[in-house]
Design an enzyme around this catalytic site. Structure first.
Site, PDB file in Angstrom:
ATOM      1  N   PRO A   2       0.771  -1.208   0.000  1.00  4.19           N
ATOM      2  CA  PRO A   2       0.000   0.000   0.000  1.00  4.19           C
ATOM      3  C   PRO A   2       0.811   1.270   0.000  1.00  4.19           C
ATOM      4  O   PRO A   2       1.583   1.544   0.915  1.00  4.19           O
ATOM      5  CB  PRO A   2      -0.755  -0.090   1.323  1.00  4.19           C
ATOM      6  CG  PRO A   2       0.129  -0.934   2.200  1.00  4.19           C
ATOM      7  CD  PRO A   2       1.155  -1.557   1.361  1.00  4.19           C
ATOM      8  N   GLU A   3       0.587   2.050  -1.005  1.00  2.00           N
ATOM      9  CA  GLU A   3       0.790   3.476  -0.863  1.00  2.00           C
ATOM     10  C   GLU A   3      -0.603   4.061  -1.060  1.00  2.00           C
ATOM     11  O   GLU A   3      -1.581   3.307  -1.114  1.00  2.00           O
ATOM     12  CB  GLU A   3       1.808   3.998  -1.889  1.00  2.00           C
ATOM     13  CG  GLU A   3       3.231   3.550  -1.555  1.00  2.00           C
ATOM     14  CD  GLU A   3       4.278   4.089  -2.526  1.00  2.00           C
ATOM     15  OE1 GLU A   3       4.142   5.239  -2.966  1.00  2.00           O
ATOM     16  OE2 GLU A   3       5.218   3.353  -2.839  1.00  2.00           O
ATOM     17  N   LYS A  59      -1.882   6.847   4.167  1.00  3.36           N
ATOM     18  CA  LYS A  59      -1.926   5.403   3.947  1.00  3.36           C
ATOM     19  C   LYS A  59      -2.781   4.696   4.985  1.00  3.36           C
ATOM     20  O   LYS A  59      -2.795   3.468   5.049  1.00  3.36           O
ATOM     21  CB  LYS A  59      -0.498   4.832   3.984  1.00  3.36           C
ATOM     22  CG  LYS A  59       0.442   5.478   2.953  1.00  3.36           C
ATOM     23  CD  LYS A  59       1.867   5.034   3.149  1.00  3.36           C
ATOM     24  CE  LYS A  59       2.822   5.913   2.352  1.00  3.36           C
ATOM     25  NZ  LYS A  59       4.231   5.643   2.685  1.00  3.36           N
ATOM     26  N   ARG A 275      16.435   4.226   1.078  1.00  5.56           N
ATOM     27  CA  ARG A 275      15.512   3.636   0.120  1.00  5.56           C
ATOM     28  C   ARG A 275      16.051   3.761  -1.289  1.00  5.56           C
ATOM     29  O   ARG A 275      16.702   4.748  -1.634  1.00  5.56           O
ATOM     30  CB  ARG A 275      14.133   4.318   0.195  1.00  5.56           C
ATOM     31  CG  ARG A 275      13.588   4.484   1.602  1.00  5.56           C
ATOM     32  CD  ARG A 275      13.444   3.169   2.328  1.00  5.56           C
ATOM     33  NE  ARG A 275      12.501   2.295   1.656  1.00  5.56           N
ATOM     34  CZ  ARG A 275      11.199   2.290   1.872  1.00  5.56           C
ATOM     35  NH1 ARG A 275      10.682   3.088   2.773  1.00  5.56           N
ATOM     36  NH2 ARG A 275      10.420   1.474   1.221  1.00  5.56           N
TER      37      ARG A 275
END
Length: 286
Positions: A2-3, A59, A275
DNA sequence: CGTCATGTTAAGGA
DNA sequence: TTCCTTAACATGAC
């Protein structure tokens, strides 16, 4: 998985299926998911309640409940591997019954939360949601101006700032990469160095990346019966039947050493804030 | 076997 | 105070 777009589509899906369902029992299998309150307290608040509505902020998925004439809200974050789906009584034999973290038994069926990595969270505590910045898709909350006001005073990289849910809520690693590519902004560019034109392009890039994700997501069936079992309610994943779709979906994410769709330059990969970060050295020069 | 992964939070240091 | 990195969480895909 999920974003913001995945949670938004899940919200729409559950709104059509889950409103009016009555929860009578809560089974917490993975205790860690419920924080900070105890699973027992969660069960006390949720059992014998009716689902009134479903909302999203960033989110987070918000489940609005009516419990003994009072309303309360369940805050659900899917973490990295969380999945949430509702099964009617006739669908329940299709449930995989594995990796289940929490089950809510309802009069009309079952609401299931799976999360193998248990990075997700189910809570009655509004604090995390209260602290979120404006939602990246809510046009009443986010504009070019709010973007500049909230990110434009920091010397941190624009990628780090966009990933910070307290500044803008809903974007994660994938859609930050996509938004910056669309905007033609280098991910290491400092927030306070962006020009007025760049703020506009960034705002448009975010809208465009999210909008395209909605369009693509709506074209995929979220129906349990029509999907691969292990990926039933989400379309992002590494399933072989999703791979071609994934290549269509992302213009920059996960495309290291491949040619940029705009200028054919080789896409580069670097690490920012721990990231993976992908960018086109020609379209997104510093 | 090793590497990487859509997320968040805490801790420590410059 | 600000901002950075690192680790931790626990498991699956490749």
């Amino acid at each position: 998985m999920p974003e913001l777009p995945e949670v938004e589509l899940l919200k729409e899906h559950l709104q059509e299926k889950l409103i009016g369902w009555r929860i009578h029992r809560t089974n917490v299998i993975k205790l860690r998911i419920v924080r900070p309150e105890s699973p027992e307290k969660l069960a006390r608040c949720v059992n014998d309640s009716e689902i009134l509505g479903i909302q999203r902020k960033g989110k987070y998925l918000l489940i609005l409940l009516s419990h003994e004439k009072k309303t309360c809200t369940l805050f659900i974050h899917l973490g990295m591997t969380g999945r949430l789906y509702a099964l009617t009584a006739s669908e329940q034999d299709k449930s995989p019954h594995c990796k289940v973290a929490i089950e809510w038994e309802c009069d009309q069926g079952k609401l299931v939360f799976q999360d193998p990595r248990t990075l997700g969270r189910v809570s009655m505590d509004p604090l995390s949601v209260d602290r979120l910045g404006p939602d990246a898709w809510n046009s009443g909350a986010l504009s070019k101006t709010t973007l500049r006001e909230r990110l434009g005073k920091s010397r941190s990289s624009i990628k780090t700032l966009l990933m910070d849910q307290h500044r803008v809520a809903g974007l994660g690693n994938i859609y930050v990469n996509e938004s910056l590519f669309r905007a033609g902004i280098h991910p290491e560019q400092s927030g306070c160095a962006l020009s007025e034109v760049q703020w506009q392009r960034l705002f448009d890039g975010i809208r465009g990346a999210l909008d395209e994700a909605f369009t693509h997501g709506r074209s995929c069936s979220l129906d349990w019966q029509g999907s691969h079992q292990s990926d039933g309610f989400f379309y992002f994943g590494s399933q072989s039947n999703n791979r071609s779709k994934k290549e269509e979906r992302f213009r920059i994410y996960d495309r290291a050493h491949q040619p940029c769709f705009v200028c054919q330059a080789s896409i580069e990969k670097m690490e920012i804030a721990g990231r993976s970060t992908y960018y086109c050295p020609r379209c997104q020069s510093l």
